[in-house]
Scaffold this active site. Structure first.
Site, short mmCIF file in Angstrom:
data_model
loop_
_atom_site.label_atom_id
_atom_site.label_comp_id
_atom_site.label_asym_id
_atom_site.label_seq_id
_atom_site.Cartn_x
_atom_site.Cartn_y
_atom_site.Cartn_z
N ILE A 271 -28.87 -51.76 -23.23
CA ILE A 271 -28.31 -50.91 -24.26
C ILE A 271 -29.29 -49.79 -24.60
O ILE A 271 -30.49 -49.92 -24.39
CB ILE A 271 -27.93 -51.69 -25.54
N SER A 272 -28.75 -48.68 -25.10
CA SER A 272 -29.55 -47.53 -25.52
C SER A 272 -30.36 -47.02 -24.33
O SER A 272 -29.81 -46.75 -23.28
CB SER A 272 -30.41 -47.92 -26.72
N ASN A 273 -31.68 -46.89 -24.48
CA ASN A 273 -32.48 -46.47 -23.32
C ASN A 273 -32.35 -47.47 -22.18
O ASN A 273 -32.39 -47.09 -21.01
CB ASN A 273 -33.94 -46.34 -23.72
N GLY A 295 -24.53 -50.42 -22.47
CA GLY A 295 -24.08 -50.15 -23.83
C GLY A 295 -24.80 -48.96 -24.42
O GLY A 295 -26.01 -48.80 -24.24
N HIS A 548 -25.04 -47.18 -33.66
CA HIS A 548 -26.05 -47.46 -32.64
C HIS A 548 -26.85 -48.73 -32.88
O HIS A 548 -27.31 -49.35 -31.93
CB HIS A 548 -27.01 -46.27 -32.53
#
Length: 611
Positions: A271-273, A295, A548
């Protein structure tokens, strides 16, 4: 001045490539590039998934204590790192229903294999770690490879991959993808070793040894000061972690060796980075990867309509969003911590922007409307702005911009073009030497991007009336300008752009439509549009009322308004596994009408997970 000598580079590289174990090496026919350097057992009250803490321990407000604050053991550091990373990623509040409506905190016994690895051409290593559960099935070989979100340490994705993979007997391979919490104390010349404990430069074996001028003071941060631009190599970090997993499994089950990509299923998730990293991994050559679940990915689809680099919209938000939020009715914003204290600062930002010629209007109201209109014109939605209030309240935009500018430009210690640095700080934000207790906890407590864990941002451009504005204007100019430093940073950003794989494999991209840190309009939406041309098996789940940070849903105002994203990541993993098993067709695209929990608790039905 003479650069500091990295005395152990040759030794460290040798360890990364050949391992440093007394166990006999595998035969050349099945030799792996990276061999485990350290193996630990985790059973009883020290399992793989929660380090024996369970849901109650993970929910505890105080971190697991060190018996000696200045000299914690490797086991104590591991437990605390797992506690910290779970809390940073998952909503563990009682009303969040983690482990009930979704997820798992099962006690999973097993072993951990870890090493410092190095992608070709890199100056610094990245951490790789593989968790092998005791219930691993050699007849149904499964590896889930993951990368830390944000700039977190090697356990930074434990709440993403571990709860899905470990209870069902899959090994999990982690990488910090060249960022992480291996801070280097320039004053004491000390940093974390492979096991997380503090060591000295003279003794060697450190996980991060920056090039720095003799006499440099403060703290070197790996993501900012490695000179490697790690984001450009995130895909290679993930693939190397998967390769390391095969080596670890060879070590764990020699009777079933060799473990190869053609006889072991590999699914990547993040997820994210970490989501961006696993998408970049799908670009790597070879038929090594079976499926991907990403994600809220930080991903740049170069030249795609609407796509914007993280640094571009981060520096834009850092400047304009504090003022723009005043344009939104107060009752539409979830209340960030210390909201009453920050609103006067937002008003001051409006005035400072007016003086700098960056907004129009003679009143705070008109100035806020001008800032809001500029962000909307650049593609920000009101949903993203509302959720972005949290990043404003925690000064996250500035933290990201400072670190990433240094990474993109490959700047070393003391070279930041805007004069930013990192150090332990006094209450008045003046720099000081770190204490032994602070230094000992960096590896377990840090997020990889200061401020936090006793390390703050040193801003040499601080000036009234809006103290951080001069530094932010400098950071923004690195994106919009054309001088030598701007071109250097922009070249680094260009190196992070995604290429699109030609290999067809199931890929599910999941994004909350209210994401205020990595808005889907700038990242996942243009990426999916372009990626489908190369790989028609890319699927896109868009989730209403999801932002987020699952970890911040423990704040009542955020938990009442937003749904967690992790349930959709786990569900997508279920579905791609069933697809690979031939039990179902590919997951369908979905616009998911999820309902927040309000004043109640999360219930599975509210999530409207696609079936």
């Amino acid at each position: 001045m003479k650069p500091m000598t990295r005395r152990s580079c040759a030794l460290l590289l040798g360890m990364a490539l050949a391992g440093c174990s007394s166990t006999p090496s595998p035969s050349p026919a099945v030799a792996h590039m990276i061999e485990p350097q350290r193996v630990t057992e985790h059973r009883g009250n020290d399992d793989l998934l929660t380090a024996g803490l369970g849901i109650d321990g993970l929910r505890g407000m105080a971190p697991p204590a060190f018996a000696d604050a200045a000299n914690p053991t490797a086991a104590e550091l591991r437990r605390r790192a797992i506690w910290s990373n779970w809390r940073g990623i998952a909503d563990l509040s009682p009303t969040g229903a983690y482990g009930q409506a979704y997820g798992s905190v099962a006690s999973v016994p097993g072993r951990e294999y870890s090493a410092l690895a190095r992608v070709p051409g890199a100056q610094q290593p990245h951490r790789v770690l593989v968790q092998v559960p005791d219930n691993f099935d050699t007849a149904r070989r499964c590896v889930v490879v993951t990368a830390s979100s944000g700039s977190r340490g090697v356990y930074g994705a434990i709440a993403v991959a571990g709860p899905w993979a470990l209870p069902k007997g899959c090994a999990v391979a982690y990488t910090d993808k060249g960022a992480g919490t291996d801070y280097f104390d320039l004053d004491a010349q000390q940093a974390a070793r492979e096991d997380g404990t503090v060591g000295t430069l003279e003794a060697g074996g450190l996980a991060f040894m920056p090039d720095a001028p003799v006499g440099a003071s403060g703290v070197a941060v790996k993501h900012a000061h490695s000179k490697d631009n790690p984001e450009a190599d995130w895909g290679r970090h993930v693939k190397q972690a998967a390769e390391f997993a095969l080596a670890a499994l060879d070590r764990a089950y020699p009777q079933a060796a060799p473990f190869r990509f053609d006889n072991t299923r590999v699914i990547a998730v993040g997820i994210s980075n970490g989501g961006g990293a696993v998408l970049r991994a799908s670009e790597e050559e070879g038929d090594w990867l079976d499926a991907v679940v990403a994600g809220e990915p930080n991903i740049l689809a170069a030249d795609a309509p609407g796509a914007r680099p993280l640094y571009d919209y981060t520096t834009e938000a850092a400047l304009l969003m504090p003022c723009a939020l005043l344009h939104l009715p107060a009752d539409t914003l979830p209340q960030p911590p210390l909201r009453a204290q920050v609103e006067p600062l937002w008003t001051a930002r409006c005035a400072a922007l007016k003086t700098a010629g960056l907004v129009a209007g003679d009143t705070p109201k008109a100035q806020a409307a001008s800032a809001h209109a500029q962000l909307k014109a650049q593609g920000w939605t009101d949903q993203a702005l509302v959720a972005g209030a949290l990043s404003v309240g925690f000064d996250l935009w500035r933290a990201v911009a400072v670190t990433y500018a240094s990474a993109y430009g490959r700047y070393g210690v003391g070279e930041h073009p805007c004069g930013h640095a990192f150090a332990a700080q006094n209450a008045d934000f003046s720099s000081r030497a770190a204490t032994a207790a602070e230094r000992a906890a960096w590896w377990s407590d840090g997020s990889g991007i200061p401020p936090g864990a006793g390390v703050g941002i040193v801003d040499t451009k601080l000036a009234p009336p809006d103290f951080t504005l001069p530094g932010l204007q400098c950071l923004r100019a690195l994106q919009s300008g054309n001088d030598e430093h701007a071109r250097r940073v922009q070249a680094g950003i260009a190196q992070t752009a995604a290429r699109f794989p030609r290999t067809r494999r199931p890929v599910v991209v999941i994004h909350g439509l209210d994401d205020g840190l990595v808005p889907p309009a700038f990242s996942s939406a243009p990426y999916v549009e372009q990626a489908r041309i190369a790989n028609p098996d890319v699927r896109y789940w868009q989730v209403r009322n999801a932002q987020h940070f699952d970890g911040f849903l423990a704040l009542p105002a955020y938990g009442a308004r937003y749904v967690p994203l992790l349930p959709y990541v786990y569900a997508a993993l279920d579905q791609v596994e069933a697809t690979l098993d031939g039990k179902r067709a590919l997951p369908a695209n979905a616009l998911i009408d999820a309902r927040p929990r309000g004043a109640g608790s999360v219930e599975a039905a509210q999530l409207a997970i696609p079936r």
